[in-house]
Design a protein around this motif. Sequence first.
Motif, mmCIF file in Angstrom:
data_model
loop_
_atom_site.group_PDB
_atom_site.id
_atom_site.type_symbol
_atom_site.label_atom_id
_atom_site.label_comp_id
_atom_site.label_asym_id
_atom_site.label_seq_id
_atom_site.Cartn_x
_atom_site.Cartn_y
_atom_site.Cartn_z
ATOM 1 N N ARG A 149 -4.874 -16.896 -9.297
ATOM 2 C CA ARG A 149 -5.127 -15.617 -10.245
ATOM 3 C C ARG A 149 -4.850 -14.598 -9.431
ATOM 4 N NH1 ARG A 149 -9.616 -12.534 -9.238
ATOM 5 N NH2 ARG A 149 -11.114 -13.467 -7.816
ATOM 6 N N ASP A 150 -4.732 -13.458 -10.282
ATOM 7 C CA ASP A 150 -4.553 -12.278 -9.823
ATOM 8 C C ASP A 150 -5.855 -11.618 -9.245
ATOM 9 O OD1 ASP A 150 -1.938 -12.128 -10.600
ATOM 10 O OD2 ASP A 150 -1.994 -11.329 -12.375
ATOM 11 N N ASP A 190 0.293 -2.965 -10.278
ATOM 12 C CA ASP A 190 0.784 -4.002 -11.262
ATOM 13 C C ASP A 190 1.964 -4.250 -10.845
ATOM 14 O OD1 ASP A 190 -1.515 -3.587 -12.892
ATOM 15 O OD2 ASP A 190 -0.798 -2.017 -14.149
ATOM 16 N N PRO A 193 2.993 -8.398 -7.058
ATOM 17 C CA PRO A 193 2.292 -10.001 -7.458
ATOM 18 C C PRO A 193 1.063 -10.413 -6.846
ATOM 19 C CG PRO A 193 4.637 -9.981 -6.825
ATOM 20 C CD PRO A 193 4.237 -8.647 -6.353
ATOM 21 N N GLY A 194 0.214 -10.909 -7.656
ATOM 22 C CA GLY A 194 -0.985 -11.178 -7.177
ATOM 23 C C GLY A 194 -2.162 -10.268 -7.143
ATOM 24 N N MET A 195 -1.859 -8.949 -7.797
ATOM 25 C CA MET A 195 -2.902 -8.029 -8.145
ATOM 26 C C MET A 195 -2.561 -7.430 -9.518
ATOM 27 S SD MET A 195 -2.658 -5.893 -4.410
ATOM 28 C CE MET A 195 -4.258 -4.959 -4.768
ATOM 29 N N LYS A 196 -3.643 -7.020 -10.077
ATOM 30 C CA LYS A 196 -3.802 -6.456 -11.367
ATOM 31 C C LYS A 196 -4.677 -5.272 -11.506
ATOM 32 C CE LYS A 196 -5.007 -7.839 -16.194
ATOM 33 N NZ LYS A 196 -5.799 -8.989 -16.793
ATOM 34 N N LYS A 372 -4.200 -3.371 -0.605
ATOM 35 C CA LYS A 372 -3.424 -4.681 -0.345
ATOM 36 C C LYS A 372 -3.767 -5.320 0.995
ATOM 37 C CE LYS A 372 1.630 -5.875 -0.667
ATOM 38 N NZ LYS A 372 2.100 -6.084 0.855
ATOM 39 N N SER A 383 -7.423 -16.898 -5.462
ATOM 40 C CA SER A 383 -6.278 -15.930 -5.760
ATOM 41 C C SER A 383 -5.068 -16.483 -5.369
ATOM 42 C CB SER A 383 -6.781 -14.540 -5.211
ATOM 43 O OG SER A 383 -6.585 -14.794 -3.726
#
Length: 435
Positions: A149-150, A190, A193-196, A372, A383
């Motif tokens: 998941r993000d 955004d 990749p992997g973060m939202k 990050k 994640s």
Amino acid sequence: MMKNNYYKFKNVALLLLALTSVATLASNQVQGVRVWPSPDNTRVVFDMAAAPEHKSFSLDKPDRLVIDLQNIKGSSNLPAVTGESSVIKAIRSSGDGNSMRIVLDLTKATNANVFSLPPTPPYGHRLVVDLPNNQPEPNLPPPTIRAARDIVIAIDAGHGGEDPGSIGPSGFYEKNITLPIARQLAQLIDRQPGMKSMMVRTNDYYIHVNRRTEIARGQQADLLVSIHADAFTSPQPRGASVWVLSLRRATTEVGRMLEQTERHSELLGGVAEIIKDSANERYLAQTVLDLSMNHSMVTAYQVAGEVLDELGKVAHLHKKEPQAASLGVLKAPDIPSILVEVGFISNPQEEKQLKSASHQTQLAKSLFTALKRHFETSPPADSLFAQQRAREHRVSAGESLSLLAQRYNVSVADLRDINQLASDSIRVGQTLRIP
């Protein structure tokens, strides 16, 4: 004779005082009308010359809100309205020389809240109307819990709408600094990749501090970052700082949450199915909340340290260590939360710097880099970052970056990027992350 003159003088003085009081009462006036729409409600603000005397009531068929103002002088016409909302069809007025009736024509029935506010710079006396949208929140699916998941970062741009925050020497508002930085940080997140990202406030409107943490919780945020600009009574203080929740506030909040039994299922997570009778099992609920709060505070302190390291590269630091405070936006027991003061808007030089688009970009980039790096080091177990972290390769003799790229079916550029390599050179024993 002197006694009679005294009484005459006293009577005249009382008459003048009474006339002055009447004149004062009749000196109010509507000086401006502002409409602030938001996802939750619409706020209408009437700027007044003095504290308003008001009464209000609702009518239906058609739906209207009626406000009667007393002791109004001058024209019964309202000033031009700034802003608009889908809840309001029109705002009109009438009067008889000493009073004014304001009618808000509404598109639907709503439970209006009408109240007055005292002067708070840059505003004077105000009459405020809050019109709830009366719509259930959209049933947004929570972020999917899956093996990759993000990581969800809730970004809270401080203040907004009727609440401008601190005001700089040139008259610039804190709310106009926090929102651009928040938007740029969201864009950077955004793109990773992997973060939202999840914006708590998406535009210029007011959200109560308690509502901000609820919005973040609704999207199962892994971290809440609240962005602000500091201020002081003198122009000398300057520099950025990062705040975490104080231990005293944390203890108070746990106690308060134990009293809110209807929120236990929300705050206790999966354990809520076990701890059903919070009255009999209060000690168990407290233990769970204490553990959750402790984890959030430890994580927040770690993130705060990372953020300070990066902020120090682009801005002067007011405090080089995370600071603890009793701040409402930091109180969520289940969401690690930090408040970032990006500088002192009350300092003329920093105000000018904070207004700069290029400096705002630098601040957003430094925040992103710190977040990050933290989650790359300590990712949530389910994640994508955790999955990527598990995929590592220890370099053996004879191996090159291009050979590893072929073996793992990735590009050399991606290998360089994820491992922050300045060249294609690698050494024996080095651990490389594989995208």
